[in-house]
Motif scaffolding. Structure first.
Motif, PDB file in Angstrom:
ATOM      1  N   ASP A  76      36.208  12.555  47.724  1.00 44.43           N
ATOM      2  CA  ASP A  76      34.641  12.823  47.912  1.00 44.43           C
ATOM      3  C   ASP A  76      34.387  11.234  48.115  1.00 44.43           C
ATOM      4  O   ASP A  76      33.723  10.308  48.680  1.00 44.43           O
ATOM      5  N   ASP A  77      35.566  10.366  47.669  1.00 44.36           N
ATOM      6  CA  ASP A  77      35.315   9.089  47.973  1.00 44.36           C
ATOM      7  C   ASP A  77      35.197   8.905  49.165  1.00 44.36           C
ATOM      8  O   ASP A  77      34.024   7.750  49.828  1.00 44.36           O
ATOM      9  N   ALA A  78      36.300  10.065  49.525  1.00 44.29           N
ATOM     10  CA  ALA A  78      36.306   9.487  51.159  1.00 44.29           C
ATOM     11  C   ALA A  78      35.297   9.456  52.257  1.00 44.29           C
ATOM     12  O   ALA A  78      34.419   8.778  53.767  1.00 44.29           O
ATOM     13  N   GLU A  79      34.398  10.737  51.532  1.00 43.12           N
ATOM     14  CA  GLU A  79      33.760  11.270  52.726  1.00 43.12           C
ATOM     15  C   GLU A  79      32.518  10.060  51.935  1.00 43.12           C
ATOM     16  O   GLU A  79      31.763   9.953  53.466  1.00 43.12           O
ATOM     17  N   ARG A  80      32.097  10.223  51.233  1.00 44.53           N
ATOM     18  CA  ARG A  80      31.378   8.995  50.572  1.00 44.53           C
ATOM     19  C   ARG A  80      31.130   7.392  51.371  1.00 44.53           C
ATOM     20  O   ARG A  80      30.222   6.927  51.605  1.00 44.53           O
ATOM     21  N   LEU A  81      32.285   7.288  51.620  1.00 41.35           N
ATOM     22  CA  LEU A  81      32.605   5.703  52.328  1.00 41.35           C
ATOM     23  C   LEU A  81      32.097   6.227  54.257  1.00 41.35           C
ATOM     24  O   LEU A  81      31.773   4.995  54.304  1.00 41.35           O
ATOM     25  N   GLY A  82      32.580   6.629  54.505  1.00 39.89           N
ATOM     26  CA  GLY A  82      32.058   7.657  55.361  1.00 39.89           C
ATOM     27  C   GLY A  82      30.865   7.045  55.766  1.00 39.89           C
ATOM     28  O   GLY A  82      30.459   6.730  56.793  1.00 39.89           O
TER      29      GLY A  82
END
Length: 216
Positions: A76-82
């Motif tokens: 989820d954090d990776a998607e938010r950062l992307g």
């Protein structure tokens, strides 16, 4: 996942540095006095030096210019950062880069062949700072090791030894034509977010692809 933002050199760039790296060799002391230095310390001064062990080049699975390392994050954090990076990337220019030389880098466990980059290196540094700025707004833990416009593309083994630093002495290398090798130019039009596997030399896993601004 271990998340990184990277630039991916195209296949022709990788093929070029691997071909140029064939000129790298273990340096042989030029005379008896030099035999007391580097790899020559393995043998007695004045003795006839035996043949040097073979040097094997082992390509890295996915060579990449590491822009920012984010550490261990959730999906989820990776998607938010992307999403945050893609929004900010509307102001980040694509880069024209090329290899301007090859060096040997020693880590704690291996020797790496590393390609130095020329071209839009100022833009590369700007990209590094911009990605860090966005990541901080998303409350990410950042690996603050300094960015370098370069990429490792192969490791080296000596005489089949998987860990060359276990040798009695660290060899000295003759880079030959690799030291001044100039590679083809490439247009880096995407910043890639990737997951880095824990297995040594395993391929990177794509998370998201962020387009940079081009003149087209």
């Amino acid at each position: 996942m271990q998340l990184q933002a990277i630039l991916l050199p195209p296949p022709e760039v990788i093929d070029g540095v691997l071909t140029a790296a064939k000129s790298v060799a273990i340096a042989r002391p030029a005379d008896e006095e030099a035999a007391g230095k580097g790899v020559g310390r393995l043998f007695k001064k004045g003795s006839r030096l035996p043949p040097l062990p073979p040097l094997e080049i082992v390509p890295i699975a996915t060579p990449s210019v590491k822009v920012v390392r984010f550490g261990n994050v959730t999906n989820d954090d990776a998607e938010r950062l992307g999403e945050a990076l893609a929004k900010a990337a509307g102001e980040w220019r694509a880069l024209n880069l090329h290899v301007v030389g090859i060096r040997v880098e020693q880590t704690s466990t291996q020797f790496l062949l590393t390609a130095e980059l020329g071209g839009d290196t100022d833009l590369a540094w700007s990209l590094f700072r911009s990605v860090n700025d966005v990541a901080r707004t998303q409350r990410f833990f950042l690996d603050r090791r300094s960015f370098q416009p370069a990429f490792a593309f192969a490791s080296m083994t000596i005489g089949g030894e998987p860990n060359p630093t276990q040798l009695a002495t660290v060899p000295e290398f003759a880079l030959g034509d690799a030291e001044s090798y100039t590679g083809p130019r490439w247009h880096a039009t995407y910043l890639d977010l990737v997951s880095v596997p824990f297995a040594p030399n395993a391929p990177l896993e794509a998370v998201s692809e962020i387009p940079l601004v081009t003149d087209d």
